[in-house]
Design a protein around this motif. Structure first.
Motif, short mmCIF file in Angstrom:
data_model
loop_
_atom_site.label_atom_id
_atom_site.label_comp_id
_atom_site.label_asym_id
_atom_site.label_seq_id
_atom_site.Cartn_x
_atom_site.Cartn_y
_atom_site.Cartn_z
N MET A 1 5.68 2.08 12.79
CA MET A 1 6.47 2.16 11.59
C MET A 1 6.14 3.45 10.85
N ALA A 2 7.16 4.22 10.48
CA ALA A 2 6.97 5.45 9.71
C ALA A 2 6.62 5.10 8.27
N LEU A 3 5.72 5.85 7.72
CA LEU A 3 5.29 5.62 6.34
C LEU A 3 6.08 6.57 5.45
N SER A 11 3.88 -2.42 3.45
CA SER A 11 3.58 -3.02 4.76
C SER A 11 2.34 -2.41 5.40
N LYS A 12 2.22 -1.10 5.28
CA LYS A 12 1.08 -0.40 5.88
C LYS A 12 -0.23 -0.79 5.18
N GLU A 19 -7.98 -8.07 4.18
CA GLU A 19 -8.09 -8.89 2.98
C GLU A 19 -6.78 -8.99 2.20
N ILE A 20 -5.88 -8.04 2.39
CA ILE A 20 -4.67 -7.95 1.58
C ILE A 20 -3.51 -8.60 2.31
N SER A 21 -2.86 -9.52 1.61
CA SER A 21 -1.69 -10.20 2.17
C SER A 21 -0.48 -9.92 1.27
N VAL A 22 0.67 -10.41 1.71
CA VAL A 22 1.89 -10.21 0.92
C VAL A 22 1.81 -10.90 -0.43
N PHE A 29 -1.53 -2.17 -6.97
CA PHE A 29 -2.44 -1.24 -6.31
C PHE A 29 -1.80 0.16 -6.25
N ILE A 30 -0.52 0.20 -5.91
CA ILE A 30 0.19 1.47 -5.81
C ILE A 30 0.32 2.11 -7.19
#
Length: 195
Positions: A1-3, A11-12, A19-22, A29-30
């Motif tokens: 998958m391209a970022l 997703s990346k 530890e990180i889920s949806v 975080f972003i």
């Protein structure tokens, strides 16, 4: 998958961090990463220009303003002066900053035209704005900075330190790109000599 966009970045982040889920606050975080990146980044792609008109010898700085590169008032290079008193030579125009405003001296009744070249903040990523220059040119910076925030959230200092080290390397590439762009081209000449 391209970022290459906001959804791919989310997703990346999940893919890289076990530890990180949806269900985690990935958008936070972003967003927190962007806050910190705005403080430390300086890159030629962050530069922009605004032409402002003064009111009562002042101009309000743009909302995305981070740092000035050039300030011209009525076509003349403005000189930064002290808020406590201006010392200007004949025919000079000065400015000083008060909060989110540049005050122009000497005062005059007519509005002035102020050309401001400045570093602007990153355009925040969102579903409505899925990309910006940093994600396009340096996706690793966004990924690493977001992972640092994620590991802070999970109180995992070992992984936070690891991602911070990776982020520092990615930021060094951004800085190298900035320096290369600024140091390319013709030599700057002033006062009859070379810089």
């Amino acid at each position: 998958m391209a970022l290459n966009d906001y959804a791919a970045l989310q997703s990346k982040i999940i893919e890289y961090a076990e530890e990180i889920s949806v269900d985690e606050p990935i958008a936070d975080f972003i967003a927190l990463a962007e806050v910190e990146l705005n403080v430390i980044l300086k890159h030629y792609r962050m530069e922009t220009e605004a032409v402002l008109t003064s009111t009562a010898n002042a101009v309000e700085l743009p909302d995305d303003f981070l740092e000035a590169r050039l300030i011209e008032v009525d076509g003349k290079m403005a000189v930064r002066v002290s808020i406590y008193g201006d010392v200007l030579n004949f025919d000079e125009i000065g400015y000083y900053q008060v909060g989110n405003t540049y005050k122009i001296v000497p005062e005059q009744d007519e509005p002035r035209t102020v050309r401001l070249v400045y570093y602007r903040s990153l355009t925040p990523l969102s579903d409505a704005n899925p990309t910006n220059w940093l994600l396009t040119k340096f996706p690793n910076v966004y990924l690493r900075a977001s992972l640092v925030q994620g590991y802070k959230y999970f109180d995992n200092p070992r992984m936070e330190a690891s991602e911070q080290a990776a982020l520092d390397k990615a930021l060094a590439l951004v800085d190298a790109d900035h320096r290369r762009a600024f140091n390319s081209g013709n030599t700057i000449i002033f006062d009859g000599g070379m810089a």
